[in-house]
Design an enzyme around this catalytic site. Structure first.
Site, PDB file in Angstrom:
ATOM      1  N   GLU A  22       0.870  -1.162   0.000  1.00 58.13           N
ATOM      2  CA  GLU A  22       0.000   0.000   0.000  1.00 58.13           C
ATOM      3  C   GLU A  22       0.913   1.220   0.000  1.00 58.13           C
ATOM      4  OE1 GLU A  22      -2.770   0.212   3.276  1.00 58.13           O
ATOM      5  OE2 GLU A  22      -3.526   2.158   2.620  1.00 58.13           O
ATOM      6  N   ASP A  52      -5.726   9.578   9.226  1.00 57.21           N
ATOM      7  CA  ASP A  52      -4.436   9.098   9.721  1.00 57.21           C
ATOM      8  C   ASP A  52      -4.058   9.675  11.071  1.00 57.21           C
ATOM      9  OD1 ASP A  52      -3.378   7.304   7.682  1.00 57.21           O
ATOM     10  OD2 ASP A  52      -3.532   9.058   6.369  1.00 57.21           O
TER      11      ASP A  52
END
Lengths: 394, 255
Positions: B45, B56
């Protein structure tokens, strides 16, 4: 007739561009809001708090000295006279009542200058909700008194150390907090921003401004105004003011953004004037961004306009040309602030001063029989430090 | 299809490391991919840095900020992938917030990503419904749009998402942002079992994973794991042997 959003979108703008973890909460909010809108008990509770706690309705004041100088009839919608000193509380009362209705005992919010934070903390004290406010570290320093106000009201203020450490980053951090606490927490979005239904819901709560203004001007003058002016950061006072006038074609509407040091520089917050379509904080709208799609920082003398995006409904109204958008610089806003203080005995917020500054330009095109309404969205007490510094360095 | 096949043909549990493109310099991108493939990564990824990464936590946000200050862009990352073609065979899944893609142009993005050999894309701020509308009429070539399914996704939406799932289902393990978690919610394992039962494509668990026993537990219940913050931190601090050890731990998960 002006259309309501379809699938949460105003034309292409708006939508729900959020992490999957928040989808359930946002959909629940949508359902809860639709139900509340149909509920007379909710309306009555909202209206009575606005009346007895906030002190509405606010006056529509004929500013005779300003009118004489500008050569047209100028009316000021006095949102500065609301409890907590700005229009922000109209929205926080609505959302806090909705949070209670959804059974949520905690709220989270972001704040830039601290006005929305104070308005949220105030309502949380009133309605016994646990309140967490995220605020950029830079703003915490610049607005130490508002931090203290929020804490005095029982809120927890969390300084945000990431990114530019201002409003944009406070929103990021508040969204992250919401993802973690979504089960028992409502996010009180401070402007007509974020995923659907926030832009529409905040507009509806703020539209009390325009609804009162429309009735008051008809009562006082027997006719509708020729022009209405409001400042636009995220755009909640402007949307609340404009919305009830959208179908009145004779009424010209003007939104005024912050040009900071000038729109030809890289230090401004003129999102509609200089930005391009993009996605930020859940919504498709005009944003300030670079060629690679990174969001840029906004700059304005007024912390409340210092945001690199603008509500999706404003984005749509710009495209269909129902509202015209202009930008005025820090200096022009400061001049207008000083002028109103001297000529009417009203110290306006630096945000609202942008609307006042543009009104000076607009008035030159208007006749002495015409009517110009300006949304005076907040009072300037919070800005006296900034004003003093700026005046001293001129 | 390359992505799904690679996951199905793995040994033990699938292990997908997340790296931030350009953290430590873009010239390190291809060597890092090659190295992770050698260590046994099932797919990679590849994060595209973004100014406002709301899904995040602090580790990945900091890595993104380092990459941005080096001038890393989506375009530059894709150019490096083209140049590195042939040096690795592990499938690449881009993780990017929507705005860089929107700015690039949706169709040009898929054209270019496919040409660069990208197998899939994860857009954490693009829920299923918006994605369906946005990609209507777009030729996505063979690039899978990987859907995140979370503990808060209701049954109806989960069914819809699984029906249209491509590549793999990214099962988010916690209510929160990326980072290193010590504990997962109680209901997680049942949630994962339910997804595995219904999903037409493999199910990988991600968010918070950083220890071998977590890899073992999750990898036993579903098809494997995605590991982000731990990898990003280890690469930044040059602790490659720890990365190798964690990837290795997945190989011994009974299938």
């Amino acid at each position: 007739m002006y259309a309501q959003p379809v699938n949460g979108k105003f034309g292409q703008y708006g939508g729900k561009y959020i992490p999957e973890t928040l989808m359930q909460a946002v959909e629940e909010l949508e359902v809860a809001y639709e139900e509340a809108k149909q509920d007379p008990v909710f309306h009555e509770r909202f209206a009575s708090l606005l009346r007895e706690y906030v002190g509405r309705e606010t006056p529509l004041y004929y500013a005779s000295n300003l009118s004489r100088r500008l050569g047209t009839n100028v009316y000021l919608k006095r949102e500065d006279l609301n409890h907590t000193g700005a229009h922000k509380i109209n929205n926080t009362i609505g959302q806090a009542l909705l949070a209670k209705r959804m059974g949520k005992q905690k709220v989270v919010a972001e704040t830039g200058a601290g006005q929305h934070g104070v308005a949220t903390a105030t309502v949380c004290a009133l309605l016994d909700l646990e309140c967490t406010i995220f605020m950029g570290e830079v703003d915490v320093e610049r607005q130490a008194l508002n931090v203290f106000r929020m804490e005095l009201l029982g809120a927890k203020v969390v300084p945000v150390k990431s990114g530019s450490r201002t409003l944009k980053d406070a929103v990021n951090e508040a969204l992250r907090y919401w993802v973690k606490h979504v089960d028992d927490t409502h996010y009180v979005m401070g402007s007509v921003l974020g995923p659907h239904p926030f832009p529409q819901m905040v507009r509806d709560f703020q539209s009390v401004i325009g609804t009162e203004t429309r009735r008051q001007i008809l009562e006082q003058t027997g006719r509708l105004p020729d022009a209405v002016v409001a400042c636009v950061g995220g755009g909640s006072n402007a949307m609340g003011m404009f919305y009830p006038f959208l179908n009145d074609e004779s009424v010209a509407l003007y939104g005024v953004e912050a040009a900071g040091s000038g729109i030809e520089t890289d230090k401004h917050a003129a999102t509609l004037t200089k930005g391009e379509v993009g996605v930020l904080h859940g919504s498709l709208m005009y944003v300030l961004q670079d060629a690679a799609g990174q969001i840029e920082e906004a700059h304005s003398i007024s912390a409340g306009l210092d945001y690199p995006g603008v509500g999706p409904e404003h984005s749509f109204l710009k495209d269909i040309e129902r509202v015209r958008y202009a930008a005025v610089t820090d200096d022009e806003a400061l001049d207008a602030c000083l002028a109103l203080s001297r000529q009417e005995g009203i110290i306006p917020a630096l945000e609202s001063s942008h609307a006042l500054a543009y009104a000076e330009t607009l008035a030159q095109t208007m006749g002495e029989e015409e009517i110009l309404v300006i949304c005076l969205s907040g009072r300037g007490d919070k800005d006296v430090h900034t004003i003093r510094e700026k005046v001293a360095t001129r | 299809m390359k992505l799904e096949i690679a996951i199905r043909q793995r040994e033990g549990a699938a292990f997908v490391p997340y790296i931030m493109a350009g953290d430590g310099g873009l010239d390190q991108l291809i060597p890092t991919i090659v190295r992770l493939e050698e260590m046994g990564a099932t797919a990679i990824e590849l994060g595209i840095p973004f100014s406002d990464p709301v899904a995040d936590g602090p580790v990945i946000e900091a890595a993104g900020r380092r990459a941005l200050s080096d001038g890393v862009t989506l375009e530059k990352v894709l150019n490096h992938l083209i140049e590195g073609k042939g040096q690795f065979n592990v499938p690449i899944v881009l993780m990017t917030y929507l705005n860089p893609v929107f700015r690039y142009g949706i169709q040009p993005f898929f054209d270019r990503a496919a040409a660069c050999g990208v197998s899939g894309v994860i857009i954490p701020d693009l829920p299923f419904e918006e994605g369906t509308r946005l990609f209507d009429g777009i030729n996505r070539h063979d690039v899978a749009v990987v859907q995140l399914v979370t503990l808060t996704s209701n049954r109806k939406r989960t069914e819809e998402m699984l029906k249209k799932a491509e590549g793999f289902v990214y099962a988010v393990t916690l209510k929160g942002t990326t980072g290193k978690a010590d504990r997962f919610p109680e209901e997680l394992l049942d949630h994962l079992r339910g997804l595995v039962e219904q999903s037409p494509v493999p199910v990988l668990a991600g968010f918070g994973v950083h220890r071998a026993e977590q890899v073992q537990t999750l990898g036993t219940v579903c098809d494997g794991v995605v590991v982000g913050s731990f990898i990003v931190e280890a690469l930044h601090e040059n602790r490659m042997e720890e990365v190798g050890a964690l990837i290795h731990s997945a190989k011994h998960v009974p299938v």
